[in-house]
Scaffold this active site. Structure first.
Site, PDB file in Angstrom:
ATOM      1  N   ARG A  34      22.969  39.728 -16.458  1.00  0.00           N
ATOM      2  CA  ARG A  34      21.686  40.239 -15.946  1.00  0.00           C
ATOM      3  C   ARG A  34      21.795  40.660 -14.482  1.00  0.00           C
ATOM      4  O   ARG A  34      22.410  39.998 -13.670  1.00  0.00           O
ATOM      5  CB  ARG A  34      20.618  39.162 -16.073  1.00  0.00           C
ATOM      6  CG  ARG A  34      19.301  39.576 -15.406  1.00  0.00           C
ATOM      7  CD  ARG A  34      18.149  38.806 -15.907  1.00  0.00           C
ATOM      8  NE  ARG A  34      18.163  37.443 -15.414  1.00  0.00           N
ATOM      9  CZ  ARG A  34      17.195  36.565 -15.690  1.00  0.00           C
ATOM     10  NH1 ARG A  34      16.183  36.913 -16.469  1.00  0.00           N
ATOM     11  NH2 ARG A  34      17.259  35.349 -15.208  1.00  0.00           N
ATOM     12  N   ARG A  37      21.009  37.267  -9.508  1.00  0.00           N
ATOM     13  CA  ARG A  37      20.291  36.109  -8.983  1.00  0.00           C
ATOM     14  C   ARG A  37      21.237  34.926  -8.846  1.00  0.00           C
ATOM     15  O   ARG A  37      22.122  34.728  -9.678  1.00  0.00           O
ATOM     16  CB  ARG A  37      19.142  35.739  -9.933  1.00  0.00           C
ATOM     17  CG  ARG A  37      17.870  36.505  -9.650  1.00  0.00           C
ATOM     18  CD  ARG A  37      16.857  36.406 -10.764  1.00  0.00           C
ATOM     19  NE  ARG A  37      16.668  35.054 -11.293  1.00  0.00           N
ATOM     20  CZ  ARG A  37      15.850  34.772 -12.299  1.00  0.00           C
ATOM     21  NH1 ARG A  37      15.146  35.736 -12.879  1.00  0.00           N
ATOM     22  NH2 ARG A  37      15.721  33.548 -12.745  1.00  0.00           N
TER      23      ARG A  37
HETATM   24  P1  ATP Z   1      14.302  34.373 -17.725  1.00  0.00           P
HETATM   25  O1  ATP Z   1      13.722  35.283 -16.705  1.00  0.00           O
HETATM   26  O2  ATP Z   1      15.543  34.904 -18.303  1.00  0.00           O
HETATM   27  O3  ATP Z   1      13.337  33.979 -18.772  1.00  0.00           O
HETATM   28  P2  ATP Z   1      13.946  32.008 -16.267  1.00  0.00           P
HETATM   29  O4  ATP Z   1      12.728  31.830 -17.083  1.00  0.00           O
HETATM   30  O5  ATP Z   1      14.750  30.777 -16.058  1.00  0.00           O
HETATM   31  O6  ATP Z   1      14.814  33.088 -16.929  1.00  0.00           O
HETATM   32  P3  ATP Z   1      12.283  32.564 -14.033  1.00  0.00           P
HETATM   33  O7  ATP Z   1      11.105  32.454 -14.939  1.00  0.00           O
HETATM   34  O8  ATP Z   1      12.360  33.738 -13.170  1.00  0.00           O
HETATM   35  O9  ATP Z   1      13.630  32.557 -14.830  1.00  0.00           O
HETATM   36  O10 ATP Z   1      12.321  31.210 -13.179  1.00  0.00           O
HETATM   37  C1  ATP Z   1      13.274  31.017 -12.175  1.00  0.00           C
HETATM   38  C2  ATP Z   1      13.067  29.682 -11.503  1.00  0.00           C
HETATM   39  O11 ATP Z   1      11.760  29.616 -10.896  1.00  0.00           O
HETATM   40  C3  ATP Z   1      13.101  28.457 -12.429  1.00  0.00           C
HETATM   41  O12 ATP Z   1      14.407  28.015 -12.697  1.00  0.00           O
HETATM   42  C4  ATP Z   1      12.291  27.449 -11.602  1.00  0.00           C
HETATM   43  O13 ATP Z   1      13.034  26.924 -10.540  1.00  0.00           O
HETATM   44  C5  ATP Z   1      11.195  28.320 -11.018  1.00  0.00           C
HETATM   45  N1  ATP Z   1      10.014  28.399 -11.915  1.00  0.00           N
HETATM   46  C6  ATP Z   1       9.538  29.509 -12.526  1.00  0.00           C
HETATM   47  N2  ATP Z   1       8.445  29.232 -13.254  1.00  0.00           N
HETATM   48  C7  ATP Z   1       8.224  27.903 -13.111  1.00  0.00           C
HETATM   49  C8  ATP Z   1       7.253  27.002 -13.632  1.00  0.00           C
HETATM   50  N3  ATP Z   1       6.290  27.411 -14.465  1.00  0.00           N
HETATM   51  N4  ATP Z   1       7.337  25.689 -13.282  1.00  0.00           N
HETATM   52  C9  ATP Z   1       8.293  25.257 -12.450  1.00  0.00           C
HETATM   53  N5  ATP Z   1       9.247  26.051 -11.933  1.00  0.00           N
HETATM   54  C10 ATP Z   1       9.226  27.363 -12.260  1.00  0.00           C
HETATM   55 MG    MG Z   2      12.046  35.878 -16.415  1.00  0.00          MG
END
Ligand code: ATP
Ligand code: MG
Length: 213
Positions: free
Chosen positions: A126, A159
């Protein structure tokens, strides 16, 4: 319409959320993007950056504030697409209270499924636009010009939390802290399982069918 996109990191929530945003004309709210923005703008400190970069969950209270403020904006009155939130049962309860207060309901919780092998490949390849957060993949979603965003000309970056050591941790965190949310929505009969081991267009169609159904 309120759609919740759920699933292990790398399953493709952000990619499908952007497509849903175009089709339904309601905002795509990514808790991850909102939190990274806090870091980029220098509003949050090094500790938030370090939690995200290591792949741990940010504390619920901060997430409630950031996501809650966004959901209260006028733009969200017609509905919204949630991506990456809720990620704990406590967050799911927070969202329940929020929608109750607004006298509305969650339309559907989309549970995207893929094997661990697939998500590791998706996360490893990614790349993300440093300006507009658009998502690319070295093999699956190539930009027209290597390293440059098709949409805004921004630089594509990897990232910190998409590096192999961190990917492993994020999957473990998902299993321990996030997977229990599936049960929560299963009991409420809101869950639709979507297989994501197929072309993006088909995943998108299946998702729209689940939402509209
Ligand atoms: P993808 O985008 O592939 O689904 P992802 O879901 O792990 O991957 P993001 O949603 O961008 O990526 O989240 C990145 C980081 O941000 C997480 O690992 C966490 O540290 C923080 N984060 C994001 N959303 C939350 C949440 N709802 N609660 C707690 N931490 C969060
Ligand atoms: Mg995401």
């Amino acid at each position: 319409m309120i759609a919740v996109l759920f699933g292990v990191p790398g399953v493709g929530k952000g990619t499908i959320a952007a497509m849903l945003n175009k089709k339904y004309g309601i905002p795509h709210i990514s808790s991850g993007n909102l939190l990274r923005e806090l870091v980029q703008k220098g509003i949050a400190g090094e500790d938030l950056k370090s939690i995200i970069d290591k792949g741990y969950l940010v504390q619920d209270l901060l997430v409630y504030k950031i996501v809650g403020d966004r959901l209260k904006e006028k733009e969200c009155e017609k509905g919204f697409i949630l991506d990456g939130f809720p990620r704990t049962v406590a967050q799911a309860e927070f969202l329940d209270d929020f929608v109750k207060q607004k006298s509305t309901n969650i339309t559907k919780v989309i549970n995207f499924k893929a094997s661990e092998k697939t998500v590791i490949k998706r996360l490893g390849g990614r790349r993300m636009c440093s300006k507009c957060d658009a998502i690319y993949h070295l093999q699956n979603i190539k930009p027209k010009k290597a390293g440059i965003c098709d949409k805004c000309g921004g630089e594509l970056i990897q990232r910190e939390d998409d590096k192999p050591e961190v990917i492993k941790n994020r999957i473990e965190v998902y299993k321990k802290q996030t997977a229990p949310v599936i049960d929560f929505y299963e009991k409420k009969r809101l869950l639709a399982d979507i297989d994501t081991e197929k072309p993006i267009e088909e995943i998108f169609e299946d998702t729209c069918r689940a939402i509209d159904g």
